[in-house]
Write a protein that holds these residues in place. Structure first.
Motif, PDB file in Angstrom:
ATOM      1  N   LEU A 112     -33.204  34.917 -28.937  1.00  0.00           N
ATOM      2  CA  LEU A 112     -33.971  35.974 -29.593  1.00  0.00           C
ATOM      3  C   LEU A 112     -33.190  37.280 -29.646  1.00  0.00           C
ATOM      4  CD1 LEU A 112     -37.534  35.422 -28.044  1.00  0.00           C
ATOM      5  CD2 LEU A 112     -36.830  34.963 -30.402  1.00  0.00           C
ATOM      6  N   TRP A 113     -32.370  37.545 -28.621  1.00  0.00           N
ATOM      7  CA  TRP A 113     -31.630  38.797 -28.572  1.00  0.00           C
ATOM      8  C   TRP A 113     -30.571  38.868 -29.666  1.00  0.00           C
ATOM      9  CZ3 TRP A 113     -33.403  42.675 -25.757  1.00  0.00           C
ATOM     10  CH2 TRP A 113     -34.291  42.375 -24.722  1.00  0.00           C
ATOM     11  N   PHE A 114     -30.184  37.725 -30.185  1.00  0.00           N
ATOM     12  CA  PHE A 114     -29.156  37.703 -31.220  1.00  0.00           C
ATOM     13  C   PHE A 114     -29.748  37.541 -32.619  1.00  0.00           C
ATOM     14  CE2 PHE A 114     -27.078  36.197 -27.345  1.00  0.00           C
ATOM     15  CZ  PHE A 114     -25.960  36.991 -27.311  1.00  0.00           C
TER      16      PHE A 114
ATOM     17  N   ARG B 127     -26.881  44.862 -42.076  1.00  0.00           N
ATOM     18  CA  ARG B 127     -28.276  44.714 -42.488  1.00  0.00           C
ATOM     19  C   ARG B 127     -28.550  45.489 -43.772  1.00  0.00           C
ATOM     20  NH1 ARG B 127     -33.040  47.188 -38.794  1.00  0.00           N
ATOM     21  NH2 ARG B 127     -32.096  49.093 -39.641  1.00  0.00           N
ATOM     22  N   TRP B 128     -28.008  46.697 -43.860  1.00  0.00           N
ATOM     23  CA  TRP B 128     -28.207  47.516 -45.058  1.00  0.00           C
ATOM     24  C   TRP B 128     -27.559  46.843 -46.267  1.00  0.00           C
ATOM     25  CZ3 TRP B 128     -24.816  49.968 -48.413  1.00  0.00           C
ATOM     26  CH2 TRP B 128     -25.393  50.863 -49.315  1.00  0.00           C
ATOM     27  N   ILE B 129     -26.348  46.331 -46.082  1.00  0.00           N
ATOM     28  CA  ILE B 129     -25.670  45.626 -47.174  1.00  0.00           C
ATOM     29  C   ILE B 129     -26.488  44.415 -47.609  1.00  0.00           C
ATOM     30  CG2 ILE B 129     -23.616  44.293 -47.801  1.00  0.00           C
ATOM     31  CD1 ILE B 129     -22.018  46.120 -45.919  1.00  0.00           C
ATOM     32  N   GLY B 130     -27.053  43.703 -46.637  1.00  0.00           N
ATOM     33  CA  GLY B 130     -27.869  42.536 -46.951  1.00  0.00           C
ATOM     34  C   GLY B 130     -29.073  42.878 -47.800  1.00  0.00           C
TER      35      GLY B 130
ATOM     36  N   LEU C  87     -30.789  39.858 -42.976  1.00  0.00           N
ATOM     37  CA  LEU C  87     -29.953  38.680 -42.712  1.00  0.00           C
ATOM     38  C   LEU C  87     -29.756  38.423 -41.222  1.00  0.00           C
ATOM     39  CD1 LEU C  87     -27.147  39.360 -45.347  1.00  0.00           C
ATOM     40  CD2 LEU C  87     -29.040  37.735 -45.540  1.00  0.00           C
ATOM     41  N   ILE C  88     -30.655  38.927 -40.373  1.00  0.00           N
ATOM     42  CA  ILE C  88     -30.426  38.878 -38.939  1.00  0.00           C
ATOM     43  C   ILE C  88     -30.267  37.455 -38.404  1.00  0.00           C
ATOM     44  CG2 ILE C  88     -32.905  38.940 -38.393  1.00  0.00           C
ATOM     45  CD1 ILE C  88     -32.113  40.572 -35.875  1.00  0.00           C
ATOM     46  N   GLU C  89     -31.021  36.484 -38.931  1.00  0.00           N
ATOM     47  CA  GLU C  89     -30.916  35.118 -38.408  1.00  0.00           C
ATOM     48  C   GLU C  89     -29.537  34.535 -38.667  1.00  0.00           C
ATOM     49  OE1 GLU C  89     -33.978  32.379 -39.332  1.00  0.00           O
ATOM     50  OE2 GLU C  89     -35.611  33.769 -38.884  1.00  0.00           O
ATOM     51  N   THR C  90     -28.965  34.842 -39.831  1.00  0.00           N
ATOM     52  CA  THR C  90     -27.620  34.345 -40.153  1.00  0.00           C
ATOM     53  C   THR C  90     -26.557  35.162 -39.434  1.00  0.00           C
ATOM     54  OG1 THR C  90     -28.375  33.633 -42.340  1.00  0.00           O
ATOM     55  CG2 THR C  90     -25.998  33.870 -42.016  1.00  0.00           C
TER      56      THR C  90
END
Length: 469
Positions: free
Chosen positions: A322-324, A338-341, A349-352
């Motif tokens: 979860l921390w990642f 994240r902003w670019i995503g 795109l946090i999961e990837t």
């Protein structure tokens, strides 16, 4: 009387510090960010005066500063942490373990829905602890390793049903660990012929006093075992050092990052000149390295053994993941990604990204292990500093107390950027306002711009500078 005459100004600033710490610990809410950062800035400046201005003039003041650091910690003894609610989960886990129940098998949320009735498990002050830790924390399985859990259980055993009593027990443990860091940190500095005052950038730093003693985070306990291990390694005593590193990992998993970095320190040691500080060491080689890693692994397994089960592995690994892949706070590179995503694909795109960034960190650490000279204590610790800093740079979550590790490592090197970071990271508390959680990304950007800027400047400007502050 002579001491008073020589130390009038330091004593005055000590009294001011005590007053500010009392205000910080007993008259401050986390949502009052302006007051928080103002008090912290004043305390940080006073610490700077003690370490860089007063100490060099009166080197016999080591014990004065050490005593002051202890007194400032004792101020927090009866205080309930006001910047973090994690300690409520510590008490929850400890009260389960004190009853012989694994804290990894169910969440506080599940406890209220199923466990309390079906198994007859009773957690003292369950409602208060649940409300204190918050719904988010209560919905996840515990991710605190076994030795950490042992300390939580000790607090439960010695304090009965008192929340404040448990807080006091945990705080005493953390204070004792910090004193241990001071003791072994000083020994390492003396062995490396570095200024002893450097250790006070850890021991007298308001960041450490507030985040560890004040808010009950166990980075200090982890660092105590680890710095003790480094002291033993630098004296050629690798066996007990390996045991201590295993214990350190079982408090917090962070030291696992450093294990590859011991490679060249062990196998290349015989190539070092006999005139170096390492000349009296026993011969280290591949066989010794393998034994070293084996002892660390066995120690970790022994500490985890009482809890090992398929259920534990599933819950513990899922919570770590979860921390990642789910949590995000005070990040740097990740926030840019994240902003670019959002601009490119329109969603987070946090999961990837959370799966890719750890791989990049691992490759970086392996690069440090195989391609960097880590033959001397200073080279080894500097590699550790780079490794942990790179890890946090690419992390999705960087809570303030995480910076304790690079801060301590930095006192044995020529790099000061973790000291700057220990000041700038407090800007992250701006996220906790009266209207709830809302990160100010401008302040996050300011924090990392300053820290990364100082780090880059030091890397390029201090390449040939002696290792001292």
């Amino acid at each position: 009387m002579k001491f008073l005459k020589l130390n009038k100004i330091p004593l005055l600033f000590a009294i001011v510090s005590i007053a500010f710490y009392i205000s910080f610990g007993y008259d401050l809410e986390r949502s009052h960010f302006v007051r928080l950062i103002s008090l912290y800035s004043a305390l940080f400046f006073i610490a700077y005066l003690f370490i860089e201005k007063f100490f060099p003039k009166h080197r016999e003041n080591f014990w004065f500063l050490a005593s002051l650091g202890i007194v400032l910690r004792l101020i927090f003894i009866p205080a309930i942490p006001n910047l973090s609610q994690d300690f409520y989960r510590f008490l929850w886990d400890g009260r389960l373990l004190a009853q012989g129940i694994s804290p990894y098998v169910f969440t506080p949320e599940i406890y209220f829905k199923e466990v309390s009735e079906s198994l007859g498990v009773i957690v003292s002050q369950a409602n208060e602890l649940y409300e204190g830790m918050g719904a988010l924390n209560a919905s996840h399985f515990s991710n605190y390793p076994p030795i950490n859990q042992l300390f939580f259980a000790v607090a439960a055993l010695f304090s009965g049903k008192s929340i404040l009593g448990s807080v006091i027990v945990l705080r005493v443990i953390i204070i004792l660990a910090d004193i241990g860091v001071l003791y072994f940190g000083r020994k390492i500095l003396e062995r490396l012929t570095l200024p002893v005052k450097n250790i006070f950038w850890y021991f007298l730093n308001p960041f450490i006093i507030i985040e560890l003693t004040g808010n009950l985070h166990f980075e200090g306990v982890m660092l105590f075992f680890f710095v003790w291990a480094l002291h033993l390694i630098f004296n050629g005593k690798w066996f007990w050092a390996a045991v201590l590193i295993g214990l350190s990992v079982s408090v917090k998993l962070i030291p696992l990052l450093f294990l590859p970095l011991f490679l060249k320190y062990f196998i290349d040691k015989n190539k070092i000149s006999k005139n170096t500080i390492l000349s009296n060491f026993k011969k280290f080689n591949w066989t010794t390295l393998l034994k070293f890693y084996t002892i660390i692994g066995i120690t970790i397994i022994i500490t985890f053994l009482p809890f090992l089960s398929l259920e534990f592995i599933q819950h513990f690994s899922a919570t770590i993941a979860l921390w990642f892949q789910n949590f995000e706070f005070n990040a740097s590179v990740y926030y840019i990604i994240r902003w670019i995503g959002f601009q490119v694909v329109g969603w987070n795109l946090i999961e990837t990204v959370g799966k890719i960034l750890p791989v990049l960190v691992l490759l970086f650490i392996l690069g440090l292990a195989f391609f960097r000279k880590n033959k001397t204590p200073q080279q080894l610790i500097t590699a550790m500093l780079f490794a942990i800093s790179f890890y946090f740079l690419f992390s999705t979550t960087v809570h303030p107390w995480y910076v304790a590790t690079p801060l301590l490592l930095s006192v044995f090197t020529k790099y000061k950027f973790p000291i700057v970071w220990s000041f700038m990271v407090m800007l992250s508390y701006s996220a906790y306002g009266k209207d709830g959680f809302d990160e100010n990304l401008w302040l996050v950007g300011l924090e990392y711009s300053v820290v990364i800027g100082v780090a880059v400047w030091e890397i390029f400007q201090t390449k040939n500078r002696p290792v001292r502050f």
